[in-house]
Write a protein that holds these residues in place. Structure first.
Motif, mmCIF file in Angstrom:
data_model
loop_
_atom_site.group_PDB
_atom_site.id
_atom_site.type_symbol
_atom_site.label_atom_id
_atom_site.label_comp_id
_atom_site.label_asym_id
_atom_site.label_seq_id
_atom_site.Cartn_x
_atom_site.Cartn_y
_atom_site.Cartn_z
ATOM 1 N N ASN A 137 -60.312 11.477 29.527
ATOM 2 C CA ASN A 137 -60.835 10.431 29.577
ATOM 3 C C ASN A 137 -59.545 9.828 28.673
ATOM 4 O O ASN A 137 -59.850 8.368 27.862
ATOM 5 C CB ASN A 137 -61.879 9.661 29.201
ATOM 6 C CG ASN A 137 -62.919 10.208 27.935
ATOM 7 O OD1 ASN A 137 -61.830 11.282 27.180
ATOM 8 N ND2 ASN A 137 -63.270 8.995 27.165
ATOM 9 N N ILE A 138 -58.686 9.937 28.507
ATOM 10 C CA ILE A 138 -57.723 9.902 27.480
ATOM 11 C C ILE A 138 -56.357 8.797 28.591
ATOM 12 O O ILE A 138 -55.821 9.345 29.159
ATOM 13 C CB ILE A 138 -56.495 10.415 26.394
ATOM 14 C CG1 ILE A 138 -56.787 11.157 25.701
ATOM 15 C CG2 ILE A 138 -54.496 9.166 26.223
ATOM 16 C CD1 ILE A 138 -56.346 13.119 25.818
ATOM 17 N N PRO A 139 -56.380 7.085 28.764
ATOM 18 C CA PRO A 139 -55.867 6.198 29.088
ATOM 19 C C PRO A 139 -53.912 6.912 29.545
ATOM 20 O O PRO A 139 -53.864 6.894 27.285
ATOM 21 C CB PRO A 139 -56.081 5.186 28.682
ATOM 22 C CG PRO A 139 -57.317 5.076 27.702
ATOM 23 C CD PRO A 139 -56.776 6.229 27.313
ATOM 24 N N THR A 170 -54.780 18.533 12.644
ATOM 25 C CA THR A 170 -54.739 17.034 11.911
ATOM 26 C C THR A 170 -54.674 17.210 10.761
ATOM 27 O O THR A 170 -54.700 16.513 9.738
ATOM 28 C CB THR A 170 -55.623 16.644 12.902
ATOM 29 O OG1 THR A 170 -57.069 16.961 12.263
ATOM 30 C CG2 THR A 170 -55.493 16.450 13.889
ATOM 31 N N ILE B 4 -52.274 6.904 21.202
ATOM 32 C CA ILE B 4 -53.280 8.563 22.170
ATOM 33 C C ILE B 4 -53.685 8.140 20.508
ATOM 34 O O ILE B 4 -55.126 9.265 20.885
ATOM 35 C CB ILE B 4 -52.674 9.392 22.135
ATOM 36 C CG1 ILE B 4 -52.595 8.393 23.718
ATOM 37 C CG2 ILE B 4 -53.433 10.455 22.506
ATOM 38 C CD1 ILE B 4 -51.302 9.287 24.724
ATOM 39 N N ARG B 5 -53.120 9.133 19.638
ATOM 40 C CA ARG B 5 -52.694 9.803 18.203
ATOM 41 C C ARG B 5 -53.129 8.937 16.530
ATOM 42 O O ARG B 5 -52.873 7.968 16.845
ATOM 43 C CB ARG B 5 -52.666 10.714 17.707
ATOM 44 C CG ARG B 5 -53.060 11.725 18.894
ATOM 45 C CD ARG B 5 -51.464 12.952 18.672
ATOM 46 N NE ARG B 5 -51.641 14.151 19.352
ATOM 47 C CZ ARG B 5 -52.035 15.414 19.148
ATOM 48 N NH1 ARG B 5 -52.373 15.088 18.186
ATOM 49 N NH2 ARG B 5 -52.029 16.419 19.685
ATOM 50 N N CYS B 9 -52.466 10.793 9.944
ATOM 51 C CA CYS B 9 -53.449 12.216 10.187
ATOM 52 C C CYS B 9 -52.910 12.760 11.891
ATOM 53 O O CYS B 9 -53.111 14.589 12.153
ATOM 54 C CB CYS B 9 -54.516 12.219 9.905
ATOM 55 S SG CYS B 9 -55.738 11.978 11.056
ATOM 56 N N GLY B 10 -52.599 12.538 12.997
ATOM 57 C CA GLY B 10 -52.560 12.943 14.030
ATOM 58 C C GLY B 10 -53.764 13.915 15.192
ATOM 59 O O GLY B 10 -53.715 13.649 16.387
ATOM 60 N N LYS B 11 -55.321 12.580 14.332
ATOM 61 C CA LYS B 11 -56.211 13.296 14.975
ATOM 62 C C LYS B 11 -55.763 12.254 16.667
ATOM 63 O O LYS B 11 -55.998 10.990 16.413
ATOM 64 C CB LYS B 11 -57.323 12.746 14.559
ATOM 65 C CG LYS B 11 -58.925 13.293 15.105
ATOM 66 C CD LYS B 11 -60.027 12.546 13.812
ATOM 67 C CE LYS B 11 -61.191 12.474 14.911
ATOM 68 N NZ LYS B 11 -62.114 13.754 15.137
ATOM 69 N N PRO B 12 -56.915 12.715 17.842
ATOM 70 C CA PRO B 12 -56.491 12.413 19.042
ATOM 71 C C PRO B 12 -57.762 11.303 19.120
ATOM 72 O O PRO B 12 -58.761 11.638 18.639
ATOM 73 C CB PRO B 12 -56.964 13.359 20.599
ATOM 74 C CG PRO B 12 -56.545 14.350 19.322
ATOM 75 C CD PRO B 12 -56.877 13.841 18.002
ATOM 76 N N ILE B 14 -57.786 7.885 21.320
ATOM 77 C CA ILE B 14 -58.335 7.251 22.303
ATOM 78 C C ILE B 14 -58.918 6.921 23.309
ATOM 79 O O ILE B 14 -59.847 6.431 23.491
ATOM 80 C CB ILE B 14 -56.478 6.910 23.007
ATOM 81 C CG1 ILE B 14 -56.245 5.675 23.326
ATOM 82 C CG2 ILE B 14 -56.258 8.448 23.678
ATOM 83 C CD1 ILE B 14 -55.424 5.381 24.241
ATOM 84 N N GLN B 15 -59.667 8.576 22.711
ATOM 85 C CA GLN B 15 -61.217 9.064 24.225
ATOM 86 C C GLN B 15 -61.978 7.675 23.948
ATOM 87 O O GLN B 15 -63.397 8.040 24.034
ATOM 88 C CB GLN B 15 -61.116 10.079 24.352
ATOM 89 C CG GLN B 15 -61.806 11.178 23.247
ATOM 90 C CD GLN B 15 -60.435 11.488 22.318
ATOM 91 O OE1 GLN B 15 -59.332 11.028 22.324
ATOM 92 N NE2 GLN B 15 -60.684 12.447 21.301
ATOM 93 N N TYR B 16 -61.996 7.375 22.376
ATOM 94 C CA TYR B 16 -63.022 7.145 22.163
ATOM 95 C C TYR B 16 -63.113 5.479 21.802
ATOM 96 O O TYR B 16 -64.006 4.489 21.633
ATOM 97 C CB TYR B 16 -63.978 6.990 20.362
ATOM 98 C CG TYR B 16 -63.629 8.631 19.793
ATOM 99 C CD1 TYR B 16 -64.857 9.461 20.676
ATOM 100 C CD2 TYR B 16 -62.597 8.869 19.350
ATOM 101 C CE1 TYR B 16 -64.929 11.003 20.290
ATOM 102 C CE2 TYR B 16 -63.198 11.289 18.853
ATOM 103 C CZ TYR B 16 -64.094 11.554 19.355
ATOM 104 O OH TYR B 16 -64.178 13.382 18.740
ATOM 105 N N ARG B 41 -62.477 9.853 7.820
ATOM 106 C CA ARG B 41 -61.289 9.473 7.685
ATOM 107 C C ARG B 41 -60.505 7.811 7.466
ATOM 108 O O ARG B 41 -60.762 7.432 8.077
ATOM 109 C CB ARG B 41 -59.733 10.630 8.008
ATOM 110 C CG ARG B 41 -59.955 11.898 7.018
ATOM 111 C CD ARG B 41 -59.268 12.423 8.197
ATOM 112 N NE ARG B 41 -58.011 13.112 9.292
ATOM 113 C CZ ARG B 41 -59.341 13.586 9.298
ATOM 114 N NH1 ARG B 41 -60.219 14.856 9.424
ATOM 115 N NH2 ARG B 41 -59.199 13.902 10.963
#
Ligand code: ZN
Lengths: 283, 68
Positions: A137-139, A170, B4-5, B9-12, B14-16, B41
């Motif tokens: 679910n990444i837009p 990360t 998106i991230r 830190c680069g954690k994805p 956007i899905q949240y 974080r």
């Protein structure tokens, strides 16, 4: 030399490491960031893009999507093998190295059909079952009216030193373990120490007329005291010798365990390459 | 569209976002929602809190597509 597992989830790992030099741990930490390979979209051929995002922005967003690469590490050509390839060979599928393909192909074909629509990663079709977006679910891009997006994306293995999209980790941290604090008597006598303990009841306590830390006091609490309250005059942290906490968190494309293993392997490969070079020079 | 991230830190993240937005608009405390989603974080928390999705507003002004 014991390594104790403190926490483990599929994407994060926390270890208590005793007896290893800091240099070794730091090498693994840095390898997790810039040497461990993973899959990411490298270039995109856009056939049609009517959306509000430019092709470059779209390609960047696609590259940021984490792709599952646990299996790809074994089945795809190593990052260095692809340095000589050009786009034309990739499109015809000629790009291979020792029988292993260099690129995986992902297709995206979406249209809005007259209404507002967001294109999600679940709309991406992959040529390889084992390589797909980690999250469904990444837009990616919003569409409206009769707008349409049609593109082909090529993903390959790469390393974090090339671009941050190939960084599997990360968070990669090595930190010392706080044991105690040492107080300089000449600068901070008993009265001064008692003042400290009263000011910060959460962290400090008085024991036999000396300032000590409570259980659960972290280094950042002590460092805050040192930097802002006592200004580095009296207190100094004392660390446990040769004991470190190693923390690793990945973006989901590789498991934390696999990242750790691959990082260690990358270091070994580098050392072997150095050894070979040295032997060549020495004759 | 929001990033998106996490920038730092680069954690994805956007899905949240959809769930985060829905719950905060329903009146929940953003700090609690972030805790629930496992975003701990402070770099990620500020990326999430500060992200405003304006794509729905600007998309109305996109050029009309003529098929050929
Ligand atoms: Zn972050």
């Amino acid at each position: 030399m014991p390594i104790q597992m403190l926490e483990e989830t599929p994407i994060s790992i926390k270890l208590l490491v005793k007896g290893y030099p800091l240099a070794v741990l730091n090498a693994i930490r840095r390898a997790a960031l810039e040497l461990c390979p993973k899959m990411a979209i490298d270039f995109v051929i856009v056939e049609r893009n009517d959306s509000t995002l430019f092709n470059e922005v779209l390609a960047h967003r696609l590259a940021m999507i984490p792709l599952t690469s646990d299996e790809a590490l074994d089945h795809y050509a190593p990052p260095e093998a692809c340095a000589e390839c050009d786009c034309r060979k990739v499109e015809t599928g000629e790009c291979t190295y020792e029988g292993k393909p260099c690129y995986a192909t992902l297709y995206l074909d979406a249209s809005a059909d007259g209404k507002y629509k967001i294109v999600y990663t679940k709309d991406i079709i992959s040529s390889d079952e084992s390589i797909k977006p980690v999250y469904d679910n990444i837009p990616i891009v919003p569409l409206i009216g009769n707008q349409k997006v049609k593109l082909t994306a090529y993903a390959r293995l790469g390393r974090g030193r090339e671009h941050a999209k190939w960084m599997p980790a990360t968070v990669a941290v090595v930190k010392p373990v706080l044991k105690d604090i040492s107080v300089k008597e000449t600068l901070c006598n008993e009265e001064c120490q008692r003042e400290c303990a009263e000011k910060c009841k959460e962290a400090f306590t008085m024991k036999d007329g000396k300032l000590t830390i409570k259980d659960g006091t972290t280094l950042s609490m002590v460092m805050y005291c040192i930097e802002y309250v006592c200004e580095g005059k009296g207190i100094r942290p004392v660390f446990e010798e040769d004991t470190y906490i190693f923390e690793l968190e990945t973006d989901g494309s590789l498991s934390a365990r696999r990242t750790l293993k691959e990082s260690a392997r990358a270091i070994v490969q580098k050392l072997e390459a150095l050894k070979r070079k040295l032997e060549e020079k020495a004759g | 569209m929001i990033p998106i991230r996490c920038y730092t830190c680069g954690k994805p993240l956007i899905q949240y976002y959809d769930e985060f937005k829905k719950r905060v608009e329903a009146g929940e405390d953003p700090a609690k929602v972030l805790d629930d989603l496992g975003i701990e974080r402070y770099c990620c928390r500020r990326t999430m809190l500060a992200a405003v999705d304006i794509s729905k507003e600007i998309i109305k002004f996109s050029t009309k597509v003529y098929r050929w």
